[in-house]
Design an enzyme around this catalytic site. Structure first.
Site, short mmCIF file in Angstrom:
data_model
loop_
_atom_site.label_atom_id
_atom_site.label_comp_id
_atom_site.label_asym_id
_atom_site.label_seq_id
_atom_site.Cartn_x
_atom_site.Cartn_y
_atom_site.Cartn_z
N ARG A 122 0.83 -1.22 0.00
CA ARG A 122 0.00 0.00 0.00
C ARG A 122 0.86 1.27 0.00
NH1 ARG A 122 -2.27 -2.96 4.07
NH2 ARG A 122 -4.39 -3.74 3.77
N ILE A 123 1.85 1.30 0.91
CA ILE A 123 2.64 2.54 1.03
C ILE A 123 3.51 2.73 -0.22
CG2 ILE A 123 4.39 3.76 2.41
CD1 ILE A 123 3.27 2.31 4.90
N ARG A 165 11.65 0.66 8.05
CA ARG A 165 12.32 0.25 9.29
C ARG A 165 13.82 0.34 9.07
NH1 ARG A 165 8.23 0.99 11.44
NH2 ARG A 165 6.99 -0.37 12.80
N GLU A 196 16.72 2.38 17.08
CA GLU A 196 15.93 3.50 17.64
C GLU A 196 15.75 3.37 19.14
OE1 GLU A 196 12.16 4.24 15.65
OE2 GLU A 196 13.23 4.18 13.75
N HIS A 245 11.24 9.23 13.40
CA HIS A 245 10.13 8.28 13.17
C HIS A 245 8.78 9.01 13.19
CE1 HIS A 245 8.94 3.78 13.62
NE2 HIS A 245 7.98 4.46 13.00
N GLY A 281 6.84 9.36 10.24
CA GLY A 281 6.14 9.08 8.99
C GLY A 281 4.62 9.12 9.09
C1 8YV Z 1 3.81 4.09 14.01
C2 8YV Z 1 4.98 2.68 12.24
O1 8YV Z 1 3.95 5.37 14.48
O2 8YV Z 1 2.83 1.71 12.16
C3 8YV Z 1 4.02 1.57 12.02
O3 8YV Z 1 4.50 0.49 11.67
O4 8YV Z 1 6.10 2.56 11.95
C4 8YV Z 1 4.63 4.00 12.78
O5 8YV Z 1 4.19 4.79 11.73
C5 8YV Z 1 4.21 3.15 15.08
O6 8YV Z 1 4.42 1.86 14.62
C6 8YV Z 1 3.22 3.07 16.18
O7 8YV Z 1 3.36 1.89 16.90
#
Ligand code: 8YV
Length: 326
Positions: free
Chosen positions: A158-159, A241, A270, A288, A290
């Site tokens: 999707r992304i 990631r 992280e 982080h 996004g």
């Molecule tokens: C979230 C993310 O902020 O959803 C994900 O996988 O990487 C992030 O955008 C984070 O995971 C919240 O748990």
């Protein structure tokens, strides 16, 4: 009917917490202090449902200490690489996530980094703030053109597809590597070229965007060897990631000019960031962020609620993560 005890590990938007309190016996974390591993174990001993986030490490050593009541881990987030889903399955604990609702925001941030690094936006801002703008010059602060370049997307879910749609509008040619090609109609819409071989794609693109999940198969997918296969003029953007890239090798190559620049929203360890990266000019580094919009956090909360409510009503939650899918 008895309400399930739901323990939420971090502070969520008020509207989400209010609804959770209406529906479940909910224990919140108003101070938003990340739980220690011991506190996490304690929460798993008591809860029927745990709502963790990416900042909680639910590895097998932690999961085997879960109490018999724990039946669902309703992750607040799409990525589940911080959860040992296989151990959870073996212990009869279902795992759900929040796919789909952070796609557009994450793709926006990816596009922002694709623009910001070659066009030196952060460097320009920093220069101006330091008072180093002494007037315009034709050869000052020159970056690289985006339009007409080749973008290589790793992970066309999707992304990845949402990034491709944006990038196409900016005149980038779309190339992608994925476990399998996307449907032909999508390929046609995006005018996208599929590369079965990641190595071959990397050698030919100008910008690489990492949009795949972190799994055992994608750990250090961009290894030192693969990074070396890229053009020295190429840029890398990662909003997925940190573990997908060998961060040390990347930092070394950015430092020595073997790669032109990087836009990183995620890091291998992280919240630690490789100190080498912090000294570089040709990087844009974000903490982080996004999916960090209020709208996305509320939608993620709604998904978590639907997953828990469906489970509590005796049905299978819609966003179950099956180990075989990973
Ligand atoms: C979230 C993310 O902020 O959803 C994900 O996988 O990487 C992030 O955008 C984070 O995971 C919240 O748990």
């Amino acid at each position: 009917m008895k309400k399930p005890l739901v323990i939420v590990t971090r502070k969520l938007p008020d509207i989400v917490e209010t609804r959770m309190r209406e529906l479940f016996d909910t224990r919140l974390n108003p101070d938003d202090r990340a739980l220690t591993q011991a506190e996490l174990v304690e929460a798993m001993k008591q809860a029927e449902v745990l709502v963790p986030t990416v900042s909680d490490r639910l590895d097998s050593r932690t999961l085997v200490q879960a109490g018999p009541n724990l039946k669902l881990i309703a992750n607040f987030g799409a990525g589940v690489d911080h959860i040992d889903v296989e151990t959870a399955r073996q212990r009869g604990i279902a795992v759900t996530n929040t796919p789909g609702v952070l796609t557009e925001d994450t793709a926006d941030m990816t596009m922002a980094l694709i623009l910001a690094v070659p066009r030196r936006m952060v460097e320009g801002t920093e220069m101006l703030m330091k008072g180093d703008f002494k007037g315009w010059s034709p050869t000052w602060m020159l970056g690289k053109r985006i339009w007409g370049k080749r973008l290589g997307i790793i992970g066309m879910g999707r992304i990845g597809q949402a990034v491709a749609r944006r990038a196409k509008a900016f005149g980038l040619q779309i190339h992608y590597h994925n476990r399998k090609p996307v449907p032909q109609a999508t390929e046609r819409e995006l005018e996208a070229t599929y590369w079965e071989s990641l190595d071959q794609m990397l050698a030919r693109v100008d910008i690489v965007s990492v949009n795949c999940p972190h799994t055992p198969a994608t750990y250090h997918l961009l290894s030192a060897r693969r990074l070396k296969a890229m053009k020295p003029s190429a840029y890398i953007v990662n909003t997925a990631r940190g573990e997908v890239i060998d961060e040390n090798a990347l930092a070394r190559m950015l430092e020595s000019g073997e790669l032109a620049g990087a836009g990183l929203d995620v890091f291998e360890h992280e919240p630690a960031v490789n100190p080498k990266l912090l000294k570089l000019k040709n990087v844009v580094l974000l903490p982080h962020m996004g999916s960090a919009t209020l709208e996305s956090r509320i939608d993620m909360g709604e998904k978590v609620i639907v997953n828990i409510k469906t489970y509590a009503d005796g049905h299978r939650p819609p966003d179950r993560v099956i180990p075989a899918m990973l």
